[in-house]
Design an enzyme around this catalytic site. Sequence first.
Site, short mmCIF file in Angstrom:
data_model
loop_
_atom_site.label_atom_id
_atom_site.label_comp_id
_atom_site.label_asym_id
_atom_site.label_seq_id
_atom_site.Cartn_x
_atom_site.Cartn_y
_atom_site.Cartn_z
N CYS A 104 0.89 -1.16 0.00
CA CYS A 104 0.00 0.00 0.00
C CYS A 104 0.92 1.19 0.00
O CYS A 104 1.61 1.44 0.98
CB CYS A 104 -0.91 0.01 1.23
N CYS A 107 -0.40 4.04 2.73
CA CYS A 107 -0.49 3.80 4.17
C CYS A 107 -0.25 2.33 4.46
O CYS A 107 0.87 1.86 4.32
CB CYS A 107 -1.82 4.31 4.73
N SER A 108 -1.27 1.61 4.83
CA SER A 108 -1.02 0.22 5.21
C SER A 108 -2.22 -0.67 4.93
O SER A 108 -2.47 -1.62 5.66
CB SER A 108 -0.67 0.16 6.70
N CYS A 109 -2.99 -0.37 3.87
CA CYS A 109 -4.13 -1.21 3.53
C CYS A 109 -3.64 -2.65 3.33
O CYS A 109 -2.63 -2.89 2.67
CB CYS A 109 -4.81 -0.70 2.26
#
Length: 205
Positions: A104, A107-109
């Site tokens: 991602c 961010c951190s999906c």
Amino acid sequence: MTGNGHRTIPTGAALRVKALEALLEEKGLVDPQALDAIVDTYETKVGPRNGARVVAKAWTDPAFRKRLLADATAAVAELGIAGPEGEHLVAVENTPSVHNLIVCTLCSCYPWPVLGLPPVWYKSFAYRSRAVRDPRGLLREFGLELPDDVEIRVWDASAEQRYMVIPERPAGTVGMSEEELAELVTRDSMVGVAKIAPPARGSSR
Ligand code: FE
């Protein structure tokens, strides 16, 4: 929030979470034990074991594999796997000529129901930027050297679309049960930063 389906992580996010948690507890709005239970579930119980079951089934059941590639959210639901951050799941399959990598970039999906909570490195700026700019070099640092003729496909996850990699079934696994196969499947292989090693000979469990 950003306008493209990713959640922006503010600076000092961990601190803000702690502050919010303390405030909510103080007001009696959340039970700290319930919060701990959720974190524990995703880190250790759900973890990547759900994903491993999905991969093992895809290796052994061609009809399931087909459904998984067509609509992963629906296919994993057949195994009773669902939950937050699992909507719009897409499975991408490694082959001898194509290697898939998930990231991602903003961010951190991450697909929680199949892989659990993302590892720290997945959220790092270095990983997020290098996965796009230099995936081959990044994979080398993970210890995965891919031949030049293997195409690397990088999939950028978002709130709308989260990915999991179906790694290649390793050699030396003919005749193994689905449960035994699932034991071989690692989290890193489903993110695409590793391959699955053939089972060690003579290790019978
Ligand atoms: Fe994201």
